[in-house]
Scaffold this motif. Sequence first.
Motif, short mmCIF file in Angstrom:
data_model
loop_
_atom_site.label_atom_id
_atom_site.label_comp_id
_atom_site.label_asym_id
_atom_site.label_seq_id
_atom_site.Cartn_x
_atom_site.Cartn_y
_atom_site.Cartn_z
N THR A 123 -61.87 -107.59 4.57
CA THR A 123 -61.74 -106.15 4.78
C THR A 123 -62.69 -105.33 3.93
O THR A 123 -62.80 -104.11 4.13
CB THR A 123 -60.30 -105.69 4.51
OG1 THR A 123 -59.93 -106.02 3.17
CG2 THR A 123 -59.33 -106.36 5.48
N TYR A 132 -63.30 -108.52 11.06
CA TYR A 132 -62.56 -107.31 10.69
C TYR A 132 -62.46 -106.37 11.88
O TYR A 132 -63.44 -106.03 12.54
CB TYR A 132 -63.25 -106.60 9.53
CG TYR A 132 -62.48 -105.41 9.00
CD1 TYR A 132 -61.13 -105.54 8.68
CD2 TYR A 132 -63.07 -104.18 8.84
CE1 TYR A 132 -60.41 -104.46 8.20
CE2 TYR A 132 -62.37 -103.09 8.34
CZ TYR A 132 -61.04 -103.24 8.03
OH TYR A 132 -60.32 -102.17 7.55
N GLU A 138 -57.64 -103.47 11.46
CA GLU A 138 -58.27 -102.48 10.59
C GLU A 138 -57.22 -101.89 9.64
O GLU A 138 -56.10 -101.60 10.03
CB GLU A 138 -58.91 -101.38 11.42
CG GLU A 138 -60.13 -101.86 12.19
CD GLU A 138 -60.90 -100.71 12.83
OE1 GLU A 138 -60.54 -99.55 12.54
OE2 GLU A 138 -61.84 -100.98 13.59
N THR A 141 -53.97 -104.65 4.41
CA THR A 141 -53.97 -104.91 2.96
C THR A 141 -53.02 -106.06 2.68
O THR A 141 -52.14 -106.38 3.50
CB THR A 141 -53.51 -103.67 2.16
OG1 THR A 141 -52.18 -103.30 2.60
CG2 THR A 141 -54.46 -102.50 2.37
N THR A 155 -50.25 -102.89 7.45
CA THR A 155 -51.21 -102.02 8.13
C THR A 155 -50.78 -100.57 7.95
O THR A 155 -49.59 -100.29 7.78
CB THR A 155 -51.28 -102.36 9.63
OG1 THR A 155 -49.96 -102.40 10.18
CG2 THR A 155 -51.94 -103.70 9.86
#
Length: 530
Positions: A123, A132, A138, A141, A155
Amino acid sequence: MKPPMKRAKALSACLAVSLLAAGCGSVVQAGSSGGDAFSFAIKSDPGLLDPAQVQNTTTYTALSLAYDTLVHAGPDGRIVSGLAEKWEVKPASVTFTLRRDVTCADGSPVTASTVAANVAHITDPATKSPAYGVVVPEGLTAKADDSARTVTLSTPEPFAFTLQSTRYLFIVCGAGLKDRGLLQTGTSGSGPFRLTSAEPNQSYTFAKRDDYTWGPGGATSADAAMPGSVVLKVVGSEATTANLLLSHQLNGAQFAGPDRARVTNIPGVTTTDQANGTQEFFFHQGKGHPGSDPAIRKALLQAVDFESLGAIATGGTGRTPTGLVMEPKPCPGDTITGHLPTFDPYAAGSALHAAGWRRGPDGFRVKEGKRLTLRMIYGTSSGETMAAAAEYLAESWKKVGVDVRLRALSDAAYGEVEAVTQDWDVNWAPLGVTLPTQLLGALSGPFTPDGGNFAHLTNKTYERLTAEASRLPGAAGCALWERSEHALLDSADIVPVVDKTVTIAAHNATFRITSGLFDPTSIRMTGGQK
């Protein structure tokens, strides 16, 4: 898989454990037993072996031997354990609990922090990973708790398939995690095989790890019939591959062309056919294009015998498609049957006439002084069957009064014409995706060249249903995802024609490979080498 402007991609991957110092041999590795070698043909050299940078199926095939993923898909498509032994799914996060005592091929532990470091690398904008936004959602984490053996992937907004997407997230571990340069020509994973020899454009050899116990559903490397090593042989020609298989110099291979007939029904060789992505075409719906009129789109589809078109496009080896997502689909329903018009050229002509398109003296239809003309593009890399399919489609439309102009393009030229010049009205564009969410950028949102919506689609029903489905985890949203595909088909926004297939052939061995990815713990030797 050919997306300009971040077109939807079919990315597939697994994880592994093995370390080969770039260009200078291997470091000390976990031990492996002897036994027969399993040899398998690949069509091209894998090239760069960094999982965060891979974009072609051949490389994924190689890496699937050496790398693990958090979860796997079983033969029936259901999610089974991998590095993670259990998981808790929420709309905007999934918390995975990792197995105990997982080790990398260099002996180092695989922890929750290892997984989090992989997510952080992919990322990171500086990485420029093609995964990605496709494999990895998108904004994803990762938060690790090594003492609890948990890693939570989150997300910013609810995302339907975070769990399923991790089937394609290769987990790099050990020395390769600290020095990605080692992954130029080597592997550093926790999988059941470790790369021990790399001869570019010739062969890649992987040795079995005897200590592997964390495969799909808890599979191990303990079975005596599992090969002591796997050798991937680079063979560019399917004809040569067939010769090697029939002379017992290979244990396995995949065939997409006419040579599949040579290896079928041969004593000592077992074969199975497997779906390998849907072939489809689109009408450009931008202003000034004939496809902007839904009446024209639907009339043109009535003029096509899709069964014949599919047979021509695949040389008679295709299957009737049941959805827009490749197997194993996260939502298993048939979304296509009953949603394409019945072949009726007379009705097609009548519909075009009713829409104001009248035949002229030359047989072509004209409206307000303008001839009904379609410029169709397709890629030359698809071979002779694609050219024949384009000719058949053009002839079908010519019979109802349409002037069709075909244009075969190289891969490089195709991307330019499709996304930049937009000099087309019909586009044969196989997408090849593994999750419904991977279609969103190509079928909705900003138009090319600013976005990935290359056909300029504006299907509000599809957008509403996918927005609702995206907020529901996994199977909970399947009914909405299926209805969203119906909305596309009913508006002739996407036209699925046929599923291509590949023939999987084996000699003295059994194995499972899906979309180019091995289940390496499934490989078994079944007879003596000859």
